[in-house]
Design a protein around this motif. Sequence first.
Motif, PDB file in Angstrom:
ATOM      1  N   PHE A  80      67.845  36.755  71.689  1.00 43.97           N
ATOM      2  CA  PHE A  80      68.045  35.555  71.234  1.00 43.97           C
ATOM      3  C   PHE A  80      66.586  35.004  70.706  1.00 43.97           C
ATOM      4  N   TYR A  81      66.606  34.576  69.665  1.00 42.39           N
ATOM      5  CA  TYR A  81      65.097  34.202  68.701  1.00 42.39           C
ATOM      6  C   TYR A  81      65.146  32.600  69.088  1.00 42.39           C
ATOM      7  N   ALA A  82      64.111  32.433  69.996  1.00 40.10           N
ATOM      8  CA  ALA A  82      63.968  31.004  70.493  1.00 40.10           C
ATOM      9  C   ALA A  82      63.821  30.221  69.555  1.00 40.10           C
ATOM     10  N   GLU A  83      62.793  30.519  68.620  1.00 36.48           N
ATOM     11  CA  GLU A  83      62.584  29.560  67.512  1.00 36.48           C
ATOM     12  C   GLU A  83      63.794  28.921  66.695  1.00 36.48           C
ATOM     13  N   GLU A  84      65.040  29.672  66.867  1.00 33.98           N
ATOM     14  CA  GLU A  84      66.113  28.952  66.162  1.00 33.98           C
ATOM     15  C   GLU A  84      66.304  27.585  66.693  1.00 33.98           C
ATOM     16  N   ALA A  85      65.922  27.052  67.916  1.00 38.35           N
ATOM     17  CA  ALA A  85      66.103  25.950  68.443  1.00 38.35           C
ATOM     18  C   ALA A  85      64.712  24.988  68.044  1.00 38.35           C
ATOM     19  N   ARG A  86      63.919  25.350  67.303  1.00 40.41           N
ATOM     20  CA  ARG A  86      62.826  24.625  66.923  1.00 40.41           C
ATOM     21  C   ARG A  86      63.321  23.456  66.009  1.00 40.41           C
ATOM     22  N   LEU A  87      62.686  22.318  66.179  1.00 38.75           N
ATOM     23  CA  LEU A  87      62.991  21.108  65.232  1.00 38.75           C
ATOM     24  C   LEU A  87      62.821  21.419  63.827  1.00 38.75           C
ATOM     25  N   PRO A  88      63.501  21.037  62.807  1.00 37.02           N
ATOM     26  CA  PRO A  88      63.231  21.296  61.468  1.00 37.02           C
ATOM     27  C   PRO A  88      61.981  20.836  61.034  1.00 37.02           C
ATOM     28  N   GLU A  89      60.923  21.470  60.109  1.00 41.52           N
ATOM     29  CA  GLU A  89      59.664  20.775  59.645  1.00 41.52           C
ATOM     30  C   GLU A  89      59.843  19.293  59.247  1.00 41.52           C
ATOM     31  N   LYS A  90      60.929  18.759  58.440  1.00 38.08           N
ATOM     32  CA  LYS A  90      60.732  17.543  57.941  1.00 38.08           C
ATOM     33  C   LYS A  90      60.741  16.533  59.075  1.00 38.08           C
ATOM     34  N   ILE A  91      61.265  16.983  60.307  1.00 39.00           N
ATOM     35  CA  ILE A  91      61.567  16.074  61.365  1.00 39.00           C
ATOM     36  C   ILE A  91      60.175  16.132  62.225  1.00 39.00           C
ATOM     37  N   LEU A  92      59.327  17.532  62.550  1.00 37.51           N
ATOM     38  CA  LEU A  92      58.303  17.504  63.017  1.00 37.51           C
ATOM     39  C   LEU A  92      57.094  16.865  62.083  1.00 37.51           C
ATOM     40  N   PHE A  93      57.355  17.032  60.700  1.00 37.04           N
ATOM     41  CA  PHE A  93      56.334  16.397  60.109  1.00 37.04           C
ATOM     42  C   PHE A  93      56.164  14.759  60.400  1.00 37.04           C
ATOM     43  N   LYS A  94      57.113  14.239  60.344  1.00 38.83           N
ATOM     44  CA  LYS A  94      57.180  12.757  60.451  1.00 38.83           C
ATOM     45  C   LYS A  94      56.500  12.571  62.005  1.00 38.83           C
ATOM     46  N   LYS A  95      56.958  13.351  62.978  1.00 44.05           N
ATOM     47  CA  LYS A  95      56.268  13.036  64.215  1.00 44.05           C
ATOM     48  C   LYS A  95      54.895  13.494  64.402  1.00 44.05           C
ATOM     49  N   LEU A  96      54.449  14.325  63.335  1.00 40.00           N
ATOM     50  CA  LEU A  96      53.033  14.776  63.550  1.00 40.00           C
ATOM     51  C   LEU A  96      51.950  14.191  62.405  1.00 40.00           C
ATOM     52  N   ALA A  97      52.708  13.274  61.638  1.00 37.64           N
ATOM     53  CA  ALA A  97      51.944  12.789  60.430  1.00 37.64           C
ATOM     54  C   ALA A  97      50.609  12.065  60.795  1.00 37.64           C
ATOM     55  N   ARG A  98      50.533  11.515  61.922  1.00 37.76           N
ATOM     56  CA  ARG A  98      49.412  10.788  62.247  1.00 37.76           C
ATOM     57  C   ARG A  98      48.260  11.771  62.658  1.00 37.76           C
ATOM     58  N   ASN A  99      48.689  12.919  63.244  1.00 36.18           N
ATOM     59  CA  ASN A  99      47.866  13.929  63.700  1.00 36.18           C
ATOM     60  C   ASN A  99      47.254  14.745  62.469  1.00 36.18           C
ATOM     61  N   ILE A 100      48.298  14.817  61.560  1.00 36.50           N
ATOM     62  CA  ILE A 100      47.917  15.740  60.319  1.00 36.50           C
ATOM     63  C   ILE A 100      47.219  15.108  59.347  1.00 36.50           C
ATOM     64  N   THR A 101      47.182  13.780  59.134  1.00 42.10           N
ATOM     65  CA  THR A 101      46.573  12.865  58.266  1.00 42.10           C
ATOM     66  C   THR A 101      46.756  13.711  56.738  1.00 42.10           C
ATOM     67  N   ASP A 102      46.208  12.703  55.771  1.00 42.80           N
ATOM     68  CA  ASP A 102      45.800  13.233  54.562  1.00 42.80           C
ATOM     69  C   ASP A 102      44.693  13.989  54.148  1.00 42.80           C
ATOM     70  N   ASP A 103      43.759  14.059  55.058  1.00 44.99           N
ATOM     71  CA  ASP A 103      42.425  14.401  54.671  1.00 44.99           C
ATOM     72  C   ASP A 103      42.484  15.830  54.660  1.00 44.99           C
TER      73      ASP A 103
END
Length: 470
Positions: A80-103
């Motif tokens: 079983f590959y656990a990362e098949e349960a990882r949230l899609p990047e488009k969802i994670l990016f919204k969650k992480l956008a404040r941490n990623i920033t445009d800089d």
Amino acid sequence: MLWENRQSNYDKYPKIKIKEIDELSSEAYEGYADIVSKIKATVENLHKEKVVIVLDYYHGVRVEELQINLIEKLNPVKTFYAEEARLPEKILFKKLARNITDDRVFGVLSVHKINEFYDELKIEALKKQIDEIKQGLIIIYGIGASLITKGDILIYGDLARWEIQQRFRSHELDNWGVGNYDEDILRKYKRAYFIEWRVLDRHKREVFEEMDFLIDTNKKNNPKMITQKAFYTALEQAVNQPFRLVPYFDEGVWGGTWMEKVCDLKRVKNNFAWCFDGVPEENSLYLDFKGIVVEIPAIDLVFVKAKKLLGEKVYARFGAEFPIRFDFLDTMNGGNLSLQVHPIIDYIQQNFGMHYTQDESYYILDAKDDACVYLGIKEDVDKNDLITALKDGQQGKVFEADKYINKFKVKKHDHISIPAGTIHCSGKNSMVLEISSTPYIFTMKLWDWGRVGLDGLPRPVHLEHGEKVI
């Protein structure tokens, strides 16, 4: 001068020779054949109809290599590959956008936990599938695999942060699940530093307490594995004796030639600018188990033995973080460092989520007669005039550093204090031992002498931050 006509005695590969306390404390295995053999023996000794192996690891591990050489060789009835349960990047990016920033360089430190990257319903579905299998060997693998179950045998794959950076630079590695293999290295490093490494470090600290084996995955097709007991035995020995971290060297546009000679380095393309020789968050440890040398991130020692390593007072103030760093800056026959400033404490807390800042000092190991340090604004300079001139520098005009910034001649053995908020840089033709507090990424460049980086892109300048902390 120290660097001329000198035979190098600099140890680039310092090892901690682990003393054998008992047979289990020195268990180490090298190569996939021996590792597979040991794991198979461990499975057989469980005497169970159904055995679940969990292979959890840090982002950067070569997954295909593990699949071919380890997972398939164990002959599981189901994987079983656990990362098949990882949230899609488009969802994670919204969650992480404040941490990623445009800089391009600066983000905000993440306080996320690894379970926030996964779909709970998919995790539960995987658990159900595993429960339905009644016999045979089952292997669950992937980043965060131990979120599904700790299994009967828990293995953790680790690797050094410098090795991760090399895989970033060679385009072999993306940020976790992002697919940005060819993105600007500074942006890849930013997402790793501010988010991935924070999340994965929190996770592996928990895994260390329950794992059965740790695998060193730094060398391609040449893994090393140690038992949990061997891992803890080695760290206990390290914290009770003098030891060195494994240094690494990096090139730069202002790099010099001192380290190349004194440290016996082989330059491939550009001069060496940095040596990281005492930064546990970045460096490694070599643990020598009777000739099998296991490389682990030095930060693992801080995580596991923080109070004993740091002392109670430092641990109470900084937690499991090594708050001081040592590195070399080589401008001998090179160029000036960028004119820069580090944020004051309130600013770094409010904008980046870091709880202390980079006060630093330069100890001059060697210098030519024209060596200098730029340090602090001249007394008769108006700050508004300075900022205007720096901004004009970003529009193609030459910033006259000597007009605005103090310039001090330096000689061998001088020691310069540089509190946060002080404009500074080392000039050419010096060899600096930089001793500073640890938050090293928070350098606001103000002027870079009109240069571009080794990648051909303008080096990032952060006047919008710098003008607020000078």
